[in-house]
Design an enzyme around this catalytic site. Structure first.
Site, PDB file in Angstrom:
ATOM      1  N   HIS A   1       0.875  -1.195   0.000  1.00  0.00           N
ATOM      2  CA  HIS A   1       0.000   0.000   0.000  1.00  0.00           C
ATOM      3  C   HIS A   1       0.903   1.234   0.000  1.00  0.00           C
ATOM      4  O   HIS A   1       1.503   1.565   1.016  1.00  0.00           O
ATOM      5  CB  HIS A   1      -0.900   0.009   1.243  1.00  0.00           C
ATOM      6  CG  HIS A   1      -1.818   1.194   1.299  1.00  0.00           C
ATOM      7  ND1 HIS A   1      -3.164   1.076   1.524  1.00  0.00           N
ATOM      8  CD2 HIS A   1      -1.599   2.527   1.154  1.00  0.00           C
ATOM      9  CE1 HIS A   1      -3.723   2.265   1.522  1.00  0.00           C
ATOM     10  NE2 HIS A   1      -2.783   3.176   1.310  1.00  0.00           N
TER      11      HIS A   1
ATOM     12  N   HIS B   1       1.563   5.403  -1.637  1.00  0.00           N
ATOM     13  CA  HIS B   1       1.187   6.598  -2.409  1.00  0.00           C
ATOM     14  C   HIS B   1       2.440   7.196  -3.035  1.00  0.00           C
ATOM     15  O   HIS B   1       3.366   7.590  -2.313  1.00  0.00           O
ATOM     16  CB  HIS B   1       0.542   7.645  -1.500  1.00  0.00           C
ATOM     17  CG  HIS B   1      -0.736   7.173  -0.886  1.00  0.00           C
ATOM     18  ND1 HIS B   1      -1.958   7.341  -1.481  1.00  0.00           N
ATOM     19  CD2 HIS B   1      -0.967   6.483   0.266  1.00  0.00           C
ATOM     20  CE1 HIS B   1      -2.904   6.795  -0.723  1.00  0.00           C
ATOM     21  NE2 HIS B   1      -2.329   6.265   0.345  1.00  0.00           N
ATOM     22  N   LEU B   2       2.450   7.252  -4.356  1.00  0.00           N
ATOM     23  CA  LEU B   2       3.612   7.822  -5.054  1.00  0.00           C
ATOM     24  C   LEU B   2       3.323   9.196  -5.648  1.00  0.00           C
ATOM     25  O   LEU B   2       4.252   9.886  -6.057  1.00  0.00           O
ATOM     26  CB  LEU B   2       4.083   6.888  -6.174  1.00  0.00           C
ATOM     27  CG  LEU B   2       4.839   5.627  -5.757  1.00  0.00           C
ATOM     28  CD1 LEU B   2       5.170   4.781  -6.991  1.00  0.00           C
ATOM     29  CD2 LEU B   2       6.119   5.967  -4.994  1.00  0.00           C
TER      30      LEU B   2
ATOM     31  N   ASN C   1      -5.264   7.300  -5.851  1.00  0.00           N
ATOM     32  CA  ASN C   1      -5.985   8.537  -5.496  1.00  0.00           C
ATOM     33  C   ASN C   1      -5.251   9.785  -5.957  1.00  0.00           C
ATOM     34  O   ASN C   1      -4.937  10.676  -5.181  1.00  0.00           O
ATOM     35  CB  ASN C   1      -6.285   8.595  -3.987  1.00  0.00           C
ATOM     36  CG  ASN C   1      -5.038   8.637  -3.117  1.00  0.00           C
ATOM     37  OD1 ASN C   1      -3.979   8.145  -3.504  1.00  0.00           O
ATOM     38  ND2 ASN C   1      -5.149   9.223  -1.945  1.00  0.00           N
TER      39      ASN C   1
ATOM     40  N   LYS D   1      -9.332  -0.465  -5.699  1.00  0.00           N
ATOM     41  CA  LYS D   1      -9.342   0.213  -4.406  1.00  0.00           C
ATOM     42  C   LYS D   1     -10.693   0.835  -4.120  1.00  0.00           C
ATOM     43  O   LYS D   1     -11.215   1.593  -4.931  1.00  0.00           O
ATOM     44  CB  LYS D   1      -8.253   1.297  -4.415  1.00  0.00           C
ATOM     45  CG  LYS D   1      -8.263   2.213  -3.197  1.00  0.00           C
ATOM     46  CD  LYS D   1      -7.725   1.524  -1.967  1.00  0.00           C
ATOM     47  CE  LYS D   1      -7.929   2.366  -0.723  1.00  0.00           C
ATOM     48  NZ  LYS D   1      -6.715   2.679  -0.020  1.00  0.00           N
TER      49      LYS D   1
ATOM     50  N   HIS E   1     -10.329   0.965   2.000  1.00  0.00           N
ATOM     51  CA  HIS E   1     -10.109   1.970   3.052  1.00  0.00           C
ATOM     52  C   HIS E   1     -11.285   1.838   4.006  1.00  0.00           C
ATOM     53  O   HIS E   1     -12.390   2.281   3.698  1.00  0.00           O
ATOM     54  CB  HIS E   1     -10.018   3.387   2.475  1.00  0.00           C
ATOM     55  CG  HIS E   1      -9.727   4.412   3.529  1.00  0.00           C
ATOM     56  ND1 HIS E   1      -8.514   5.050   3.641  1.00  0.00           N
ATOM     57  CD2 HIS E   1     -10.482   4.861   4.573  1.00  0.00           C
ATOM     58  CE1 HIS E   1      -8.545   5.854   4.695  1.00  0.00           C
ATOM     59  NE2 HIS E   1      -9.721   5.771   5.270  1.00  0.00           N
TER      60      HIS E   1
ATOM     61  N   HIS F   1      -4.353  -0.781   6.026  1.00  0.00           N
ATOM     62  CA  HIS F   1      -3.895   0.017   7.176  1.00  0.00           C
ATOM     63  C   HIS F   1      -4.829  -0.086   8.373  1.00  0.00           C
ATOM     64  O   HIS F   1      -5.404   0.894   8.823  1.00  0.00           O
ATOM     65  CB  HIS F   1      -3.646   1.487   6.804  1.00  0.00           C
ATOM     66  CG  HIS F   1      -4.671   2.124   5.910  1.00  0.00           C
ATOM     67  ND1 HIS F   1      -6.006   2.077   6.144  1.00  0.00           N
ATOM     68  CD2 HIS F   1      -4.520   2.842   4.769  1.00  0.00           C
ATOM     69  CE1 HIS F   1      -6.638   2.737   5.205  1.00  0.00           C
ATOM     70  NE2 HIS F   1      -5.758   3.203   4.353  1.00  0.00           N
TER      71      HIS F   1
ATOM     72  N   ASP G   1       1.510   2.629   3.542  1.00  0.00           N
ATOM     73  CA  ASP G   1       0.685   3.838   3.403  1.00  0.00           C
ATOM     74  C   ASP G   1       1.561   5.081   3.463  1.00  0.00           C
ATOM     75  O   ASP G   1       1.099   6.137   3.905  1.00  0.00           O
ATOM     76  CB  ASP G   1      -0.423   3.896   4.460  1.00  0.00           C
ATOM     77  CG  ASP G   1      -1.544   4.858   4.075  1.00  0.00           C
ATOM     78  OD1 ASP G   1      -1.610   5.253   2.895  1.00  0.00           O
ATOM     79  OD2 ASP G   1      -2.343   5.221   4.962  1.00  0.00           O
TER      80      ASP G   1
ATOM     81  N   HIS H   1       3.121  14.513   1.794  1.00  0.00           N
ATOM     82  CA  HIS H   1       2.518  15.841   1.620  1.00  0.00           C
ATOM     83  C   HIS H   1       3.615  16.836   1.975  1.00  0.00           C
ATOM     84  O   HIS H   1       4.431  16.559   2.859  1.00  0.00           O
ATOM     85  CB  HIS H   1       1.349  16.051   2.587  1.00  0.00           C
ATOM     86  CG  HIS H   1       0.155  15.187   2.320  1.00  0.00           C
ATOM     87  ND1 HIS H   1      -0.800  15.486   1.376  1.00  0.00           N
ATOM     88  CD2 HIS H   1      -0.235  14.017   2.868  1.00  0.00           C
ATOM     89  CE1 HIS H   1      -1.731  14.538   1.366  1.00  0.00           C
ATOM     90  NE2 HIS H   1      -1.410  13.630   2.259  1.00  0.00           N
TER      91      HIS H   1
HETATM   92  O1  DOR Z   1      -3.197   9.318   5.824  1.00  0.00           O
HETATM   93  C1  DOR Z   1      -3.580   9.038   4.713  1.00  0.00           C
HETATM   94  N1  DOR Z   1      -3.056   9.647   3.611  1.00  0.00           N
HETATM   95  N2  DOR Z   1      -4.550   8.147   4.563  1.00  0.00           N
HETATM   96  C2  DOR Z   1      -5.105   7.910   3.380  1.00  0.00           C
HETATM   97  O2  DOR Z   1      -5.981   7.085   3.322  1.00  0.00           O
HETATM   98  C3  DOR Z   1      -4.708   8.657   2.175  1.00  0.00           C
HETATM   99  C4  DOR Z   1      -3.348   9.165   2.306  1.00  0.00           C
HETATM  100  C5  DOR Z   1      -2.995  10.202   1.264  1.00  0.00           C
HETATM  101  O3  DOR Z   1      -3.292   9.982   0.089  1.00  0.00           O
HETATM  102  O4  DOR Z   1      -2.397  11.209   1.619  1.00  0.00           O
HETATM  103 ZN    ZN Z   2      -3.284   5.100   1.757  1.00  0.00          ZN
END
Ligand code: DOR
Ligand code: ZN
Length: 345
Positions: free
Chosen positions: A14, A16-17, A42, A100, A137, A175, A248, A252
């Site tokens: 799991h 996020h790139l 996402n 997803k 999720h 998660h 996960d 950011h």
């Molecule tokens: O903390 C999180 N950040 N939970 C998520 O489900 C999405 C992820 C994100 O894309 O930043």
């Molecule tokens: Zn996630």
């Protein structure tokens, strides 16, 4: 005496790139240690169709620095308009490894998620037929449900009914953050697994809120009370093949985290393996780290484990950068709050 531990190369089930400059900045952090990852869809706009997943996969591979190897395992973002035929074509071609499910509004970029579960019935039935896993999720989004209860309520109100109504559907509860999640996974006879992040093995809700608000520990599902963290540690280190690593890791920029309305996500790609080794070492469970990080995930996804290995060595505390530069601004690396003695060679 130096202690060292050699594992099959781990995978991240799991991740996020993102895209663009952020993708280029964070991808090497994952590819340094992990062979493959399930890539979250996402983006804005989300990765909904097989064609979009193929385009995203190409952008990921183009962003990979020379000399690094990494295999992105693509997913499709389930919407109420998703076409079952597109899903099966993308799965049969080998491009897509999971779909997803985000309940609409549950987290970052989830506005196109599912509101009415009857509208995705056709897709879920098709996935059960072809054996394509659904990554979930697991949080309800109802305003009246307390944020710390949203996972437990989701299991009763949404997940269990979906699983009952769709025999053979293979589900990954992603998660998980609660003892309820651990118990639910253990109660299933088959077709259910769960990922656990490194950060949920380390922090509880006090880490986010005591002595000042710490935005870099805020993620979704939000960390719960200590008894839940302990249940997650027991599940991850217990050797049960239904539990496996999904970091996960969710970058950011600091500006977006340290804000009046900060984004959810912990960025752990850089030091995840060192954090995990520390946690497993403390539990006297180093011999089970390979199962959690490198074997149980491929087994659930019916893929071979990696042939390559990584070696972790224990010694003086290792340091990682506090933040990485993303091209869009700095991104803070997860601080476990204790020294990390295991270095990845
Ligand atoms: O903390 C999180 N950040 N939970 C998520 O489900 C999405 C992820 C994100 O894309 O930043
Ligand atoms: Zn996630």
């Amino acid at each position: 005496m130096t202690q060292s531990l050699t594992l099959r190369r781990p995978d991240d089930w799991h991740l996020h790139l993102r895209d663009g400059a952020m993708l280029r900045a964070v991808l090497p952090e994952t590819a340094r240690h992990f062979a493959r990852a399930i890539i979250m869809p996402n983006l804005v706009p989300p990765v909904v169709t097989g064609e979009q997943a193929a385009g995203y996969r190409d952008r990921i591979l183009a962003a990979l620095p020379e000399g690094m190897t990494f295999e992105p395992l693509m997913t499709l973002y389930l919407t109420e308009e998703t076409d079952p035929d597109d899903v099966s074509a993308a799965a049969e071609s080998g491009l897509v490894k999971a779909v997803k499910l985000y309940p609409a509004g549950a987290t970052t970029n989830s506005a196109s998620g599912v509101r009415d579960f009857d509208k995705v019935r056709g897709v879920l039935d098709r996935m059960a037929e072809i054996g394509l896993p659904l990554c979930v999720h697991g949080e309800v989004t109802d305003a009246e449900i307390d944020i710390f209860d949203r996972e437990a309520v989701f299991i009763d109100r949404v997940l269990d009914p979906i699983r009952q109504a769709t025999p053979g559907l293979r589900v990954v509860m992603e998660h998980i953050t609660t003892e309820n999640g651990v118990d639910y996974v253990k109660s299933a006879e088959k077709d259910l697994g769960a990922t656990i992040t490194a950060h949920h093995l380390v922090i509880n809700r006090n880490h986010i809120l005591v002595g000042g608000i710490r935005p870099h520990y805020y993620c979704l599902p939000v960390a719960k009370r200590e008894s839940h963290r302990l249940a997650l540690v027991a599940a991850a280190t217990g050797g049960d093949a239904r539990f496996f690593l999904g970091t996960d890791s969710a970058p950011h920029t600091d500006a977006n985290k340290e804000s009046a309305c900060g984004c959810a996500g912990c960025f752990t790609a850089t030091n995840c393996m060192s954090v995990l080794a520390e946690v497993f070492d403390r539990e006297g469970a180093l011999d089970r780290l390979e199962g959690f990080a490198s074997l149980h995930g491929p087994a659930f996804y019916k893929l071979p484990a990696n042939d390559a290995t990584i070696t972790l060595t224990k010694g003086e505390p290792v340091t990682y950068p506090d933040r990485i530069d993303s091209g869009e601004g700095p991104v803070t690396v997860f601080d476990p709050g204790f020294p990390l003695h295991w270095r990845v060679d």
